[in-house]
Scaffold this motif. Structure first.
Motif, PDB file in Angstrom:
ATOM      1  N   VAL A   1       0.830  -1.212   0.000  1.00 30.89           N
ATOM      2  CA  VAL A   1       0.000   0.000   0.000  1.00 30.89           C
ATOM      3  C   VAL A   1       0.865   1.263   0.000  1.00 30.89           C
ATOM      4  O   VAL A   1       0.645   2.193  -0.777  1.00 30.89           O
ATOM      5  N   THR A   2       1.879   1.262   0.854  1.00 29.44           N
ATOM      6  CA  THR A   2       2.719   2.447   1.007  1.00 29.44           C
ATOM      7  C   THR A   2       3.538   2.714  -0.246  1.00 29.44           C
ATOM      8  O   THR A   2       3.619   3.850  -0.727  1.00 29.44           O
ATOM      9  N   VAL A   3       4.146   1.666  -0.770  1.00 26.29           N
ATOM     10  CA  VAL A   3       4.932   1.809  -1.998  1.00 26.29           C
ATOM     11  C   VAL A   3       4.043   2.324  -3.137  1.00 26.29           C
ATOM     12  O   VAL A   3       4.436   3.219  -3.899  1.00 26.29           O
ATOM     13  N   ALA A   4       2.849   1.791  -3.243  1.00 23.58           N
ATOM     14  CA  ALA A   4       1.931   2.246  -4.292  1.00 23.58           C
ATOM     15  C   ALA A   4       1.587   3.721  -4.112  1.00 23.58           C
ATOM     16  O   ALA A   4       1.571   4.487  -5.083  1.00 23.58           O
ATOM     17  N   ALA A   5       1.333   4.120  -2.880  1.00 21.91           N
ATOM     18  CA  ALA A   5       0.995   5.524  -2.629  1.00 21.91           C
ATOM     19  C   ALA A   5       2.164   6.444  -2.972  1.00 21.91           C
ATOM     20  O   ALA A   5       1.990   7.495  -3.584  1.00 21.91           O
ATOM     21  N   LEU A   6       3.370   6.045  -2.603  1.00 25.57           N
ATOM     22  CA  LEU A   6       4.552   6.882  -2.871  1.00 25.57           C
ATOM     23  C   LEU A   6       4.777   7.041  -4.372  1.00 25.57           C
ATOM     24  O   LEU A   6       5.074   8.128  -4.857  1.00 25.57           O
ATOM     25  N   ILE A   7       4.648   5.945  -5.113  1.00 25.02           N
ATOM     26  CA  ILE A   7       4.860   6.026  -6.563  1.00 25.02           C
ATOM     27  C   ILE A   7       3.735   6.834  -7.206  1.00 25.02           C
ATOM     28  O   ILE A   7       3.982   7.650  -8.099  1.00 25.02           O
ATOM     29  N   ALA A   8       2.530   6.635  -6.739  1.00 24.34           N
ATOM     30  CA  ALA A   8       1.398   7.346  -7.327  1.00 24.34           C
ATOM     31  C   ALA A   8       1.529   8.859  -7.170  1.00 24.34           C
ATOM     32  O   ALA A   8       0.982   9.610  -7.967  1.00 24.34           O
ATOM     33  N   ARG A   9       2.236   9.296  -6.134  1.00 28.98           N
ATOM     34  CA  ARG A   9       2.382  10.726  -5.887  1.00 28.98           C
ATOM     35  C   ARG A   9       3.805  11.224  -6.114  1.00 28.98           C
ATOM     36  O   ARG A   9       4.128  12.359  -5.812  1.00 28.98           O
ATOM     37  N   ILE A  10       4.680  10.386  -6.667  1.00 32.73           N
ATOM     38  CA  ILE A  10       6.094  10.734  -6.885  1.00 32.73           C
ATOM     39  C   ILE A  10       6.705  11.318  -5.617  1.00 32.73           C
ATOM     40  O   ILE A  10       7.352  12.363  -5.634  1.00 32.73           O
ATOM     41  N   GLN A  11       6.489  10.636  -4.503  1.00 33.75           N
ATOM     42  CA  GLN A  11       7.083  11.077  -3.238  1.00 33.75           C
ATOM     43  C   GLN A  11       8.457  10.437  -3.108  1.00 33.75           C
ATOM     44  O   GLN A  11       8.699   9.583  -2.260  1.00 33.75           O
ATOM     45  N   SER A  12       9.378  10.877  -3.971  1.00 29.54           N
ATOM     46  CA  SER A  12      10.673  10.209  -4.126  1.00 29.54           C
ATOM     47  C   SER A  12      11.457  10.104  -2.835  1.00 29.54           C
ATOM     48  O   SER A  12      12.182   9.128  -2.631  1.00 29.54           O
ATOM     49  N   ILE A  13      11.337  11.091  -1.987  1.00 34.31           N
ATOM     50  CA  ILE A  13      12.212  11.134  -0.805  1.00 34.31           C
ATOM     51  C   ILE A  13      12.041   9.919   0.097  1.00 34.31           C
ATOM     52  O   ILE A  13      12.972   9.528   0.780  1.00 34.31           O
TER      53      ILE A  13
ATOM     54  N   VAL B   1      -2.695  -2.575  -5.146  1.00 35.71           N
ATOM     55  CA  VAL B   1      -1.871  -1.485  -5.672  1.00 35.71           C
ATOM     56  C   VAL B   1      -2.747  -0.429  -6.354  1.00 35.71           C
ATOM     57  O   VAL B   1      -2.588   0.775  -6.131  1.00 35.71           O
ATOM     58  N   THR B   2      -3.685  -0.895  -7.154  1.00 40.24           N
ATOM     59  CA  THR B   2      -4.545   0.022  -7.902  1.00 40.24           C
ATOM     60  C   THR B   2      -5.403   0.869  -6.965  1.00 40.24           C
ATOM     61  O   THR B   2      -5.455   2.098  -7.093  1.00 40.24           O
ATOM     62  N   VAL B   3      -6.062   0.196  -6.031  1.00 37.42           N
ATOM     63  CA  VAL B   3      -6.924   0.922  -5.092  1.00 37.42           C
ATOM     64  C   VAL B   3      -6.105   1.913  -4.261  1.00 37.42           C
ATOM     65  O   VAL B   3      -6.527   3.062  -4.040  1.00 37.42           O
ATOM     66  N   SER B   4      -4.934   1.502  -3.828  1.00 36.52           N
ATOM     67  CA  SER B   4      -4.086   2.402  -3.043  1.00 36.52           C
ATOM     68  C   SER B   4      -3.709   3.637  -3.842  1.00 36.52           C
ATOM     69  O   SER B   4      -3.745   4.761  -3.325  1.00 36.52           O
ATOM     70  N   ALA B   5      -3.349   3.431  -5.102  1.00 34.64           N
ATOM     71  CA  ALA B   5      -2.977   4.560  -5.957  1.00 34.64           C
ATOM     72  C   ALA B   5      -4.167   5.492  -6.167  1.00 34.64           C
ATOM     73  O   ALA B   5      -4.025   6.714  -6.134  1.00 34.64           O
ATOM     74  N   LEU B   6      -5.342   4.929  -6.373  1.00 32.16           N
ATOM     75  CA  LEU B   6      -6.536   5.752  -6.586  1.00 32.16           C
ATOM     76  C   LEU B   6      -6.846   6.604  -5.359  1.00 32.16           C
ATOM     77  O   LEU B   6      -7.118   7.801  -5.469  1.00 32.16           O
TER      78      LEU B   6
END
Lengths: 294, 294, 294
Positions: C104-116, C231-236
């Motif tokens: 969930v966390t990895v999906a959220a970070l990628i979905a928002r480009i939270q690179s740090i 992954v999809t739901v987390s990104a959405l």
């Protein structure tokens, strides 16, 4: 200044984590290294992404910071989708010119601060016939339609590409120039509607919208109104700002964007902003298309 | 450790692309160079953006990684809009203090991870009277209201600004301190409403909302409730989270934000998050204003 | 190539700001330094964030570019919330496994480009039992569901983590492999519905959705359909794309995600994408839960 070796820098850096040290010398190192980092970060080595570009025409692009080998090392599937369905599929569909696809893609990247693909796509845009003056105006336009820092992130990339290609400010639009003629009737209607609804809510916003956007930015001649609309609509879809699509898609089609082109913008943006953005826009776009056919 | 020259680093780097090499020494180089890069990336040379700041008061800001000359090289129009309508226009409007404009702008930048303008605006915020303790709390507040990584991106910038200005943790709020008194009645109502609606959907989220947000974060004294609300509303507008604006704008006005100030927040945010975010918020803000007048 | 010292680089950099100089040698320096920067930027020193990880199990993670000391220097409160309620609270709740929390966390970070936070959380994901092949597929999946550049930003981080852990492409899925069997009936229904609604609006998008997503990407075996849905739901949720949640949450539960797990996804995402994203999703999730109980 004497010779400073890399080991000095390492040592300096270590000491910087402790008590404050020799600030004068450190600042000098900082200024130099920071500048080189900033310059080099975007001015990428020529080997980067060159295989990704190999089936495209030769160009002097500043590529992205990833090589196709990097993509391959993490996901062969993603490399496959990039080379096949994306670069050799989507980009070659006849419904939209390569030039327009570049306009849409660049707008989407800036709207979402997707910096990692900016060097590649800014360069590709120039190769695809987007004029430097147009890229300059796209960035300026998106300062207003995506946020000031979004435009500044694009400036950080574009300045190096312009430098590398020897694009000087003589090729770029002046700060102020003779504006395109205003459609007074349409603007009067727009202004009245916004004013009736929102003058009391935020007079400053309403005033700036008229003065800065519709009686200034939109009339700058370096980017055709149709392209300005294409940039705006692309940014709205890419950012999921569905509430603003109806007005701007209508305006885009008034400015000459065909329905087939608008339809293909969705196909293009799905890849660069993700499927959910395209699907969230679909019902709104459908509604605009249907209302215009009546 | 012997002298390592830059050519060694180049050589090392080349070899790193092939087979695995001498890891011990490479790690040492990595640790040193990475640290210097991380430190230097944000600790920018003094020449950066100084002309942009020239019509503002003197300050010790860590500027952004762009100079006004960079902006000029890409878009004279954007340079003109930045110096004129933005810095000499918007920021000087009397409807909102410079300090409040900085709070709004900083919140918008963090909410959207617009890192490129953070160094400039964090420094400007301190110059405009935002206390270091308040900036620290704004970042913490946005961990909850914009995402943990958003706050961490802000930490990466703020740590260097605090270091450069010798702002130690004695000037920052402690991890835990005596909380502000809770408005038990209002909180009971809020908790009941959320619980009735969503307890069964996500008990963990509902519980954390009460325990971590409304009975802890919001009561930390280092940021006044009115300012905490200003940060929250700004982040919501900047991220297009219109569904959450009604509750938080009402709370902001209960906490002392005037209608004129709220109205001007929209004018400010239009520039930093883009016009579409401001326009998507307009009908919601209008509704809140109208309901409060009854 | 002779010895190039750091002072040469500084001098070079200075000269680069003026007239064009010796391009051949500069390019060489650029290529070398840029490569080292790119490699080192993410390949972080071992001291970073190690205290943050100290109460977790030992691991070989490439940590983020922030240390806990950095966080402490900006906000002791944020450090406290990170160590307590986040790492020792949220991550230890039994309603969702550590492995799923990482997905969930990895999906959220990628979905928002939270690179740090990507280096830390990609490494943590591997430690928590997400297989390299699964992380690879998550990135590929999000190229389609969050945008191509989002996936590329993740590639830039993952390649170094894979390199450091000696994860070769033998551990990763091939570009093409035998697909999972398709549920023809369900897919026919989905395709018909989308086609009826939107075929005329954007035939290209509709076609790609069928061919690339539902008859290809979703059937790749390296990531279980249930995880692909997660992954999809987390990104959405993380991107506030509430309009797309209903279909994909239903699909996720059809694919085996339990209601308790879905409920806890909201609790997890609130921290990483911010409370407003979680609260905007709540009514939609509630509606899906209620309709499935009938």
């Amino acid at each position: 200044m004497g010779q400073i070796t890399f080991s000095d820098v390492v040592a300096k850096t270590e000491s910087m984590k402790g008590a404050p040290a020799d600030f004068g010398r450190r600042s000098l190192i900082k200024a130099g290294l920071a500048a080189s980092i900033l310059t080099l970060w975007q001015a990428e080595p020529s080997w980067a992404l060159e295989d990704r570009m190999s089936n495209d025409k030769k160009h002097g692009a500043l590529p992205s910071i990833l090589t196709m080998a990097d993509v391959h090392a993490v996901s062969r599937a993603l490399a496959h989708y990039t080379e096949g369905p994306l670069l050799n599929g989507l980009w070659k569909r006849p419904e939209l010119s390569s030039r327009d696809r570049s306009v849409v893609t660049v707008a989407a990247l800036i709207a979402r601060i997707q910096s990692i693909e900016m060097p590649y796509h800014f360069a590709l845009a120039l190769d695809n016939g987007v004029k430097p003056a147009e890229l300059s105006e796209i960035i300026t336009h998106l300062a207003f339609y995506a946020g000031w820092a979004n435009a500044m992130s694009a400036v950080a990339i574009a300045k190096d590409i312009f430098h590398q290609r020897s694009i000087g400010i003589d090729q770029l639009p002046p700060a102020k120039e003779k504006l395109l003629p205003l459609n007074e009737e349409a603007e009067k209607q727009r202004a009245a509607q916004v004013s009736n609804n929102f003058e009391a809510v935020s007079p400053g916003l309403v005033q700036n919208t008229t003065d800065l956007l519709f009686r200034d930015l939109w009339l700058r001649p370096a980017l055709a109104p149709r392209d300005r609309s294409l940039v705006t609509v692309s940014a709205l879809i890419a950012n999921g700002q569905t509430g603003q699509i109806t007005y701007h898609l209508g305006r885009a089609m008034d400015n000459g964007l065909t329905q087939e082109q608008a339809s293909e913008v969705l196909t293009q943006i799905a890849f660069y902003a993700g499927w959910p953005c395209a699907f969230s826009a679909l019902p709104v776009v459908k509604d605009v298309f249907e209302k215009r056919q009546k």
